[in-house]
Design an enzyme around this catalytic site. Sequence first.
Site, PDB file in Angstrom:
ATOM      1  CG  ASN A   9     -52.482 127.240  -7.692  1.00 56.91           C
ATOM      2  OD1 ASN A   9     -53.844 126.940  -8.259  1.00 56.91           O
ATOM      3  ND2 ASN A   9     -51.560 126.324  -8.206  1.00 56.91           N
ATOM      4  CE  LYS A  11     -51.545 123.157  -6.922  1.00 60.79           C
ATOM      5  NZ  LYS A  11     -50.284 122.490  -6.509  1.00 60.79           N
ATOM      6  CG  HIS A  95     -48.952 125.762 -11.243  1.00 56.83           C
ATOM      7  ND1 HIS A  95     -48.490 124.450 -11.092  1.00 56.83           N
ATOM      8  CD2 HIS A  95     -48.877 126.197 -10.058  1.00 56.83           C
ATOM      9  CE1 HIS A  95     -48.583 124.005  -9.960  1.00 56.83           C
ATOM     10  NE2 HIS A  95     -48.673 125.183  -9.312  1.00 56.83           N
ATOM     11  CD  GLU A  97     -50.018 121.149  -9.941  1.00 59.08           C
ATOM     12  OE1 GLU A  97     -51.150 122.152  -9.928  1.00 59.08           O
ATOM     13  OE2 GLU A  97     -49.533 121.130  -8.819  1.00 59.08           O
ATOM     14  CD  GLU A 167     -45.555 127.185  -7.232  1.00 62.93           C
ATOM     15  OE1 GLU A 167     -46.255 127.273  -6.195  1.00 62.93           O
ATOM     16  OE2 GLU A 167     -45.993 126.808  -8.461  1.00 62.93           O
ATOM     17  N   GLY A 173     -46.844 119.948  -3.239  1.00 60.71           N
ATOM     18  CA  GLY A 173     -48.021 119.017  -2.892  1.00 60.71           C
ATOM     19  C   GLY A 173     -47.173 117.848  -2.303  1.00 60.71           C
ATOM     20  CB  SER A 213     -44.757 121.555   0.968  1.00 60.49           C
ATOM     21  OG  SER A 213     -45.174 120.455   0.195  1.00 60.49           O
ATOM     22  N   GLY A 234     -50.649 126.291  -2.488  1.00 62.11           N
ATOM     23  CA  GLY A 234     -51.680 125.375  -3.062  1.00 62.11           C
ATOM     24  C   GLY A 234     -52.647 124.758  -1.648  1.00 62.11           C
TER      25      GLY A 234
HETATM   26  P1  PGA Z   1     -48.545 123.252  -2.511  1.00 61.34           P
HETATM   27  O1  PGA Z   1     -48.629 123.701  -4.016  1.00 61.34           O
HETATM   28  O2  PGA Z   1     -48.639 124.432  -1.519  1.00 61.34           O
HETATM   29  O3  PGA Z   1     -49.691 122.352  -2.444  1.00 61.34           O
HETATM   30  O4  PGA Z   1     -47.363 122.477  -2.685  1.00 61.34           O
HETATM   31  C1  PGA Z   1     -48.224 124.937  -4.335  1.00 61.34           C
HETATM   32  C2  PGA Z   1     -48.584 125.359  -5.931  1.00 61.34           C
HETATM   33  O5  PGA Z   1     -48.553 124.437  -6.650  1.00 61.34           O
HETATM   34  O6  PGA Z   1     -48.699 126.267  -6.294  1.00 61.34           O
END
Ligand code: PGA
Length: 251
Positions: A9, A11, A95, A97, A167, A173, A213, A234
């Site tokens: 992803n 983003k 997601h 976000e 998630e 993140g 992460s 991500g």
């Molecule tokens: P991250 O994001 O691997 O940067 O933690 C994962 C995601 O939001 O899909």
Amino acid sequence: MRKPFIAGNWKMNTNSATAVALAAGVVNELQDVDTVDVAVCPPYVYLQSVAAALSASNVALGAQDVYFEDNGAFTGEISCQMLKDCCCTYVILGHSERRHVLGETDELINKKLKAAIAGGLMPIFCVGELLEERDAGKTMDVVEGQIRKGLDGLCDERIQAITIAYEPVWAIGTGRTATPEQAQEVHAMIRQLIATICDKSVADAMRIQYGGSAKPSNTAELMAQPDVDGLLVGGASLKAEDFSKMIKTVA
Ligand code: PGA
């Protein structure tokens, strides 16, 4: 046997040059890998150029969201048919976000899931609890609620198009990954829930990704869990070498 599925992803990252270079880098690293399903999900505006970079490879294309209407006066939105036109196979929906920064509700996500499947896309349906919900012991309730509402009306053969991504919001993140045991506990609950609201064969076939992460150094231990079937990545998906390393670890 569920085939592992790892999706990147991106983003709101990359630009027109780096998006194509990243896709080309992933394709180059993964030429011989066919035991893992792989997808990358760039920003909308780079879908077509990334599609060209992925052509004739075993890396699929996904989008990060879609709207549920077919066309019309929905300024700024993108339809399933538009994503199909751009060669998308997958679409990320729900997601965290989009839920927590952009205010998407379970009801909206349910409409998008239905539209995506009807439009021939394979959704990656994201669920996960906030830190305060985990600390209050509400993780299972939150995730169960998101799944029941998100999948409302979808427990028939259409559900097979869906991958669920667990998630935990506190792990996205932040560099703070869920432990393999924490991930497994929720994944097992999700599979049990799918067996209850749909049936056991659907639950056994459904792929459940972990996200938050995930990186090369924790891929093996997460993927060693019996109910972790893949990763939604991500930050680590923005480096072709790291993302490919994760996939090779699984392959
Ligand atoms: P991250 O994001 O691997 O940067 O933690 C994962 C995601 O939001 O899909």
